[in-house]
Design a protein around this motif. Structure first.
Motif, PDB file in Angstrom:
ATOM      1  N   ILE A  65       0.836  -1.207   0.000  1.00  0.00           N
ATOM      2  CA  ILE A  65       0.000   0.000   0.000  1.00  0.00           C
ATOM      3  C   ILE A  65       0.866   1.250   0.000  1.00  0.00           C
ATOM      4  O   ILE A  65       0.528   2.271  -0.611  1.00  0.00           O
ATOM      5  CB  ILE A  65      -0.948  -0.016   1.224  1.00  0.00           C
ATOM      6  CG1 ILE A  65      -2.021   1.027   1.062  1.00  0.00           C
ATOM      7  CG2 ILE A  65      -0.200   0.128   2.522  1.00  0.00           C
ATOM      8  CD1 ILE A  65      -3.193   0.816   2.002  1.00  0.00           C
ATOM      9  N   ALA A  66       2.085   1.141   0.625  1.00  0.00           N
ATOM     10  CA  ALA A  66       2.964   2.333   0.674  1.00  0.00           C
ATOM     11  C   ALA A  66       3.344   2.715  -0.757  1.00  0.00           C
ATOM     12  O   ALA A  66       3.226   3.870  -1.169  1.00  0.00           O
ATOM     13  CB  ALA A  66       4.197   2.023   1.493  1.00  0.00           C
ATOM     14  N   MET A  70       0.279  -3.530  -6.312  1.00  0.00           N
ATOM     15  CA  MET A  70      -0.090  -4.914  -5.934  1.00  0.00           C
ATOM     16  C   MET A  70       0.959  -5.834  -6.571  1.00  0.00           C
ATOM     17  O   MET A  70       1.233  -5.692  -7.772  1.00  0.00           O
ATOM     18  CB  MET A  70      -1.462  -5.272  -6.527  1.00  0.00           C
ATOM     19  CG  MET A  70      -2.619  -4.796  -5.693  1.00  0.00           C
ATOM     20  SD  MET A  70      -2.771  -5.769  -4.191  1.00  0.00           S
ATOM     21  CE  MET A  70      -4.372  -5.161  -3.655  1.00  0.00           C
ATOM     22  N   GLU A  71       1.503  -6.740  -5.772  1.00  0.00           N
ATOM     23  CA  GLU A  71       2.535  -7.636  -6.314  1.00  0.00           C
ATOM     24  C   GLU A  71       2.002  -9.068  -6.330  1.00  0.00           C
ATOM     25  O   GLU A  71       1.261  -9.473  -5.421  1.00  0.00           O
ATOM     26  CB  GLU A  71       3.789  -7.564  -5.438  1.00  0.00           C
ATOM     27  CG  GLU A  71       4.906  -8.476  -5.945  1.00  0.00           C
ATOM     28  CD  GLU A  71       6.104  -8.501  -4.995  1.00  0.00           C
ATOM     29  OE1 GLU A  71       5.871  -8.467  -3.778  1.00  0.00           O
ATOM     30  OE2 GLU A  71       7.234  -8.543  -5.484  1.00  0.00           O
ATOM     31  N   VAL A  72       2.389  -9.828  -7.351  1.00  0.00           N
ATOM     32  CA  VAL A  72       2.013 -11.263  -7.416  1.00  0.00           C
ATOM     33  C   VAL A  72       3.305 -12.046  -7.602  1.00  0.00           C
ATOM     34  O   VAL A  72       4.157 -11.673  -8.424  1.00  0.00           O
ATOM     35  CB  VAL A  72       1.060 -11.507  -8.609  1.00  0.00           C
ATOM     36  CG1 VAL A  72       0.859 -12.992  -8.790  1.00  0.00           C
ATOM     37  CG2 VAL A  72      -0.266 -10.832  -8.345  1.00  0.00           C
ATOM     38  N   PRO A  92      -0.260  -1.426 -10.807  1.00  0.00           N
ATOM     39  CA  PRO A  92      -0.790  -0.326  -9.973  1.00  0.00           C
ATOM     40  C   PRO A  92      -1.931  -0.816  -9.078  1.00  0.00           C
ATOM     41  O   PRO A  92      -2.727  -1.672  -9.480  1.00  0.00           O
ATOM     42  CB  PRO A  92      -1.285   0.708 -10.994  1.00  0.00           C
ATOM     43  CG  PRO A  92      -1.282   0.004 -12.300  1.00  0.00           C
ATOM     44  CD  PRO A  92      -0.304  -1.113 -12.223  1.00  0.00           C
ATOM     45  N   ARG A  93      -2.023  -0.247  -7.879  1.00  0.00           N
ATOM     46  CA  ARG A  93      -2.906  -0.805  -6.849  1.00  0.00           C
ATOM     47  C   ARG A  93      -4.374  -0.560  -7.169  1.00  0.00           C
ATOM     48  O   ARG A  93      -5.239  -1.394  -6.860  1.00  0.00           O
ATOM     49  CB  ARG A  93      -2.568  -0.136  -5.502  1.00  0.00           C
ATOM     50  CG  ARG A  93      -3.093  -0.911  -4.334  1.00  0.00           C
ATOM     51  CD  ARG A  93      -2.475  -0.466  -3.034  1.00  0.00           C
ATOM     52  NE  ARG A  93      -3.124  -1.181  -1.934  1.00  0.00           N
ATOM     53  CZ  ARG A  93      -4.361  -0.910  -1.542  1.00  0.00           C
ATOM     54  NH1 ARG A  93      -5.052   0.053  -2.128  1.00  0.00           N
ATOM     55  NH2 ARG A  93      -4.911  -1.608  -0.564  1.00  0.00           N
ATOM     56  N   GLY A 120      -8.492  -8.915  -4.486  1.00  0.00           N
ATOM     57  CA  GLY A 120      -9.247  -8.199  -5.513  1.00  0.00           C
ATOM     58  C   GLY A 120      -8.459  -8.056  -6.795  1.00  0.00           C
ATOM     59  O   GLY A 120      -8.837  -7.266  -7.663  1.00  0.00           O
ATOM     60  N   ILE A 121      -7.342  -8.821  -6.921  1.00  0.00           N
ATOM     61  CA  ILE A 121      -6.561  -8.738  -8.172  1.00  0.00           C
ATOM     62  C   ILE A 121      -7.338  -9.486  -9.248  1.00  0.00           C
ATOM     63  O   ILE A 121      -7.750 -10.635  -9.050  1.00  0.00           O
ATOM     64  CB  ILE A 121      -5.173  -9.400  -7.971  1.00  0.00           C
ATOM     65  CG1 ILE A 121      -4.395  -8.663  -6.885  1.00  0.00           C
ATOM     66  CG2 ILE A 121      -4.403  -9.430  -9.272  1.00  0.00           C
ATOM     67  CD1 ILE A 121      -3.107  -9.343  -6.495  1.00  0.00           C
TER      68      ILE A 121
END
Lengths: 149, 151, 375, 342
Positions: A65-66, A70-72, A92-93, A120-121
């Protein structure tokens, strides 16, 4: 027949394939190679690794969030060699969108549904992206960092 | 074709050996315990709910209400209150509530206790009809234990 | 169900009906529901519906300090709780670079292998109960009781252990543990011979399991199935050999694999693994060094930022704990990669077109623990 | 006159005796099965009700009677209620023909064996009825299985019995037993001169009897792990109790038939008893008959607690591909032996 680490490294060091390739110490981190690719590069990486005989182990979502990202993280294991390859990618988040791996690894369907439940990805092209572990009508994503209950 | 023919007698023989095994078990002694009438002794390290230790010399609990166990508990089942009686250096415990419905018997409280005042009890049949039945007041239990010991 | 479920058209001839297997069903070990689209006795499509016992362990890992997550690890897969303790403790030790005294490592191996045997015994009895044999359950639980008494004397609990700590184990072996364990090993070997005579060589069981539920090595790769499932397909992949952790490199044991890749092969793999685990426990008892059982651990444990993984060979397969840390006291992200999740995901493809009884034999041979799937 | 005065009363009394025998048997065989299963599994079995558990059947019956019998809403009411009765009556009627001792037989029909097999096949209809009437997916699947299973195992059973009839020459059960008088080597099980594969025919008969009663390795109807409780899923209370009684009545019938046909019924096997004993002979004969029968019932229980369930195709293959060829071969062999030597 089992692939070697440098064979994979020079595969990924090809043009435009990977953003960064960093070999890591298994005793310190638990995996041998850490490749970060753009979201578009996930499926080719999976196809290449599948061709080399790798299997998909797990898909982990992380909510940075910082950095508003979003990472996968995709984990690959090989039945014949002790190599452990990690392929990670960020998006991007506010609009996390990754291509699905279910054509290359059908096992990814469940992993992606679970990551979708928790973060929610969205996974483009996923045949059946409905909640897996959460109730059917769940619209909340518990592992997102913005104080979801 | 030959293997099929031989498979039938060999298969039938495997059935007979299976039956011989169960028949030999038929005459072996019973290994189960008739629970309500006979009970088993729990080993010394058995983890029942925690209880305060009665210090043999001072005939009081060694707990100084430092609340370290309260902080160490992953599921906040412990509530400790203490008060400092005059004439004593350290505080002593006045209230020690354990909510056993949430306790997962991990032992973090016992390891965190500096004056090792608590230990696992060896009780296991803790039936109760209400959730409150599992809220144990360890100070009261300690007092009861002291009475029982003094009888 | 509000969300429209996409069911592919049945490939069978006649009209099909949907049979609900579970969540309350004697064959589903725990709350697993399988929506089976059936054509007569044949399973056209078996879609497992999971999530009935989902507790969100991964969120619990994030909102509490690391030490407070330890009791949770024993509850993810309660049949191999010590393996899951080991994975979480190992991940934290790998991240914080903690030193574990050798005696503690050997005790971890001994207790984990005993836990593997007790888990395989539960699998064996539940599997035979599925196939209609009632008696083996009682014999297996009689033997398992001996293991539980050993571990209860040592750790204090019987199923959900919380015995490992960062940097070692809680307490040293209780007096007489080594002798009792050796006595147990001596008694267990003839019992295994009895199991083989009663069940493994039985023609009825052979007919029930041979050529049933073939799972090819490629299918295992596609779905990430590990443990006895992939070893039943002829691939000798064992985390204790592939990524040697703890002191497994100092112990010699072989990884049983059976190329037939059917339910019988998976059955034989697990029966052989019990024999191997007995060997490991025996060697570990012989090589048990003296010394402390708990290393030096800082009071407040903060992991350096980064992404750390630690994998163990649990009873059901590869269990990996990934801790992503941002330097604070709690883990930023805690991922539990559980073997039953991947092993079950291949059930839909593997059970297409099978008989109902065979589909259940296949599910039994996958050795599923439902909380391990849902986490 | 005699028919009017004594025969109907005697028949009525013996029928009541048979019903009591079946009822008592069903209750106490359940206890014997649970005690036997316990002993096979190193545990005591029920021992709380009464000393050693002998009151357990009374407790079971009271529990079953007190339960409310629910008829599922859209099920076929009439058929649903009729099924339990249809399953129990054939077993009882067949027992009317079985000679328990020299004179202790309800009605000695000279085509007793034929009657037993004709009534025996009604059992399948009853389970089909209960499966169909309870409109439950599991029940229908189990009913379909039971029909194909019983058809598959009726044929080898009849073939084996025909092989036997060629040597006995009569369908009258009492007559068959009388032929096996004298030492135990006269029993049909040991009569190798007439049928060299006599023990094999007994094993086939035993397997088919197990399959007919849906027992042990062939309990396809009530395969708990797949079909919950199979054809009886919707039955509660005494409905289920009657099915249970029918199952044990079938076992008792099967075992007594096997004793009569192969082990010389009430013959003592130790040569003829001295005539002076008179009335005692009847009791001794009854004792021997029950002893042999309960030995076979013990084997049925023993088999159940040893083997897993067969796969449905394995079950049919066993019958069509193995039992029927073997029984045909013994039929041929026996007829050749009788033609040449008898």
């Amino acid at each position: 027949m089992s692939p070697t680490l440098d064979q994979i490294r020079e595969h990924f060091s090809g043009p435009g394939l990977a953003l960064s390739v960093t070999p890591t110490e298994h005793a310190a981190k638990g995996y041998h190679l850490d490749v970060s690719v753009a979201p578009a590069g996930i499926v080719p990486a999976a196809q290449a690794l599948y061709a080399l005989g790798f299997g998909l182990d797990a898909i982990t979502g992380v909510d940075w969030i910082a950095q508003n990202e979003m990472e996968v993280v995709y984990d690959y294991f090989h039945p014949a060699s002790p190599l452990r390859i990690v392929v990670r990618s960020r998006a991007p988040r506010d609009n996390p969108e990754f291509p699905t791996l279910s054509d290359v690894f059908p096992g990814a369907r469940w992993h992606e549904r679970e990551t979708h439940d928790f973060f929610g990805i969205r996974f483009a092209g996923h045949p059946n992206l409905i909640p897996l572990l959460l109730p059917e009508d769940a619209d909340y994503h518990p592992l997102r960092k913005e104080g979801a209950p | 074709m030959k293997t099929d023919i031989l498979a039938v007698p060999r298969g039938f023989w495997s059935l007979l050996t299976g039956m011989r095994v169960t028949l030999s078990q038929f005459f072996k002694p019973i290994v189960t315990v008739q629970y309500p009438r006979q009970t088993l002794k729990m080993p010394p390290r058995y983890r029942g709910h925690i209880e305060l230790i009665l210090d043999p010399e001072t005939q009081r609990s060694r707990c100084t209400a430092c609340k370290l166990c309260e902080r160490a508990c992953p599921s906040d089942c412990i509530l400790v209150e203490g008060a400092k009686f005059e004439g004593e250096k350290k505080k002593s415990v006045t209230q020690y509530e354990l909510d056993f419905t949430k306790c997962s018997l991990c032992g973090a409280c016992i390891e965190a206790c500096p004056s090792d005042a608590i230990k696992f009890s060896r009780e296991y049949n803790l039936a109760s009809t209400s959730k409150e039945g599992y809220h144990y007041d360890l100070v009261k239990r300690l007092a009861e234990e002291k009475e029982r010991k003094s009888l | 169900m509000s969300a429209p479920l996409k069911i592919e058209p049945a490939t069978g001839s006649g009209e099909t009906f949907v049979l609900n297997l579970g969540p309350q069903h004697p064959a589903a070990h725990g709350v697993l529901r399988v929506k089976m689209t059936m054509d007569g006795e044949y399973v056209m499509r078996a879609e497992p519906v999971i999530g009935y016992i989902h507790r969100m362990h991964e969120k619990m890992g994030e909102n509490r300090p690391l030490a407070h997550f330890l009791p949770n690890t024993g509850r993810v897969d309660y049949l191999s709780a010590l393996h899951y303790n080991h994975a979480f403790v190992g991940a934290v030790e790998r991240a914080a670079k903690l030193e574990v005294p050798p005696r503690a490592e050997f005790i971890r191996v001994i207790t984990s292998e005993l836990n593997r045997i007790s888990s395989h015994l539960v699998w064996w009895s539940a599997f035979l109960l599925d196939l209609g044999g009632f008696t083996p359950l009682l014999y297996a639980f009689d033997d398992r009781e001996k293991i539980l008494d050993l571990l209860e004397g040592l750790t204090g609990s019987r199923l959900t252990y919380c015995y490992f700590r960062f940097g070692g184990v809680v307490e040293d072996l209780d007096p007489g543990f080594a002798e009792r364990t050796r006595k147990f090993i001596a008694e267990m070997r003839p019992r295994l011979k009895m199991y083989r005579q009663l069940v493994t060589d039985n023609i009825i069981l052979r007919k029930r399991l041979e050529h049933i539920g073939p799972i090819s090595p490629d299918l295992c790769l596609k779905y990430g199935a590990t443990g006895p499932v992939i070893r039943g397909s002829g691939v000798s992949y064992d985390v204790r050999r592939a990524e040697p952790y703890s002191v497994y490199s100092q112990l010699d044991f072989d990884v049983p694999t059976f190329p037939e890749s059917d339910s019988m092969a998976r059955y034989l793999v697990r029966m052989e693994e019990i024999v191997q685990s007995l060997r490991i426990v025996e060697q570990a008892l012989d090589k048990l060094p003296d010394g402390p059982v708990l290393g030096k651990v800082p009071r407040v444990l903060k992991l350096p930022p980064g992404d750390y993984c630690y994998a163990v060979e649990a009873a059901r397969g590869r269990h990996m704990v990934r801790i992503v840390s941002d330097g604070k006291e709690a883990a930023y992200r805690l991922k539990l990669r559980t073997p039953s999740f991947s092993n079950l995901s291949l059930f839909e493809e593997a059970s297409k077109g099978m008989l109902l009884a065979d589909a259940l034999a296949l599910m039994g041979s996958l050795d599923l623990v439902i909380p391990d799937i849902d986490r | 006159m005699s028919l009017l005065s004594t025969e109907p009363l005697r028949l009525l009394a013996s029928l009541l005796l048979i019903i009591a025998f079946v009822g008592l048997n069903a209750a106490y065989l359940v206890l014997a099965e649970r005690k036997g299963a316990g002993r096979f599994q190193n545990r005591p079995g029920p021992n709380e009700a009464g000393y050693g558990g002998w009151l357990q059947p009374v407790a079971d019956v009271l529990k079953l009677i007190s339960k409310q019998i629910m008829v599922p809403p859209e099920s076929d009411r009439l058929l649903f209620r009729m099924a339990p009765l249809v399953v129990l009556t054939p077993a009882m009627m067949c027992l009317a023909v079985v000679p328990f001792s020299d004179t202790l037989v309800a009605r000695n029909v000279n085509v007793g064996l034929l009657m037993v097999f004709s009534f025996g096949s009604i059992n399948v209809m009853a389970i089909l009825l209960s499966g169909w009437a309870s409109r439950n997916k599991y029940a229908i699947m189990s009913a379909a299985r039971v029909v194909s299973q019983n058809v598959a195992y009726e044929i080898p059973m009849l073939l084996v019995v025909i092989t036997l009839l060629m040597s006995t020459g009569t369908l009258d059960l009492s007559e068959i037993i009388k032929q096996q008088a004298g030492g135990f080597w006269h029993w049909n099980f040991f009569r190798l001169d007439v049928n060299p594969l006599a023990p094999v025919t007994f094993v086939i008969f035993f397997i088919c009897m197990l399959a007919e009663a849906n027992r042990a390795p062939f309990d396809m109807a009530e395969a708990e792990s797949e079909l919950v409780a199979g054809a009886f899923t919707e039955y509660a209370g005494m409905g289920f109790g009657v099915f249970f009684m029918a199952e044990y009545a079938n076992i008792v019938l099967g075992c007594s038939l096997a004793t009569v046909l192969f082990f010389g019924g009430w013959q003592t096997g130790l040569g003829a008893l001295p005539a002076s004993w008179g009335a005692w002979k009847v009791l001794i004969g009854l004792g021997f008959f029950l002893a042999k029968m309960y030995a076979l019932v013990f084997t049925v229980i023993w088999v159940r607690w040893t083997f897993p369930r067969t796969q449905f195709y394995g079950l049919l293959n066993l019958s069509w591909k193995i039992l029927i060829p073997i029984s045909l071969f013994t039929l041929l062999l026996s007829s050749v032996m009788i033609k040449l030597f008898a």
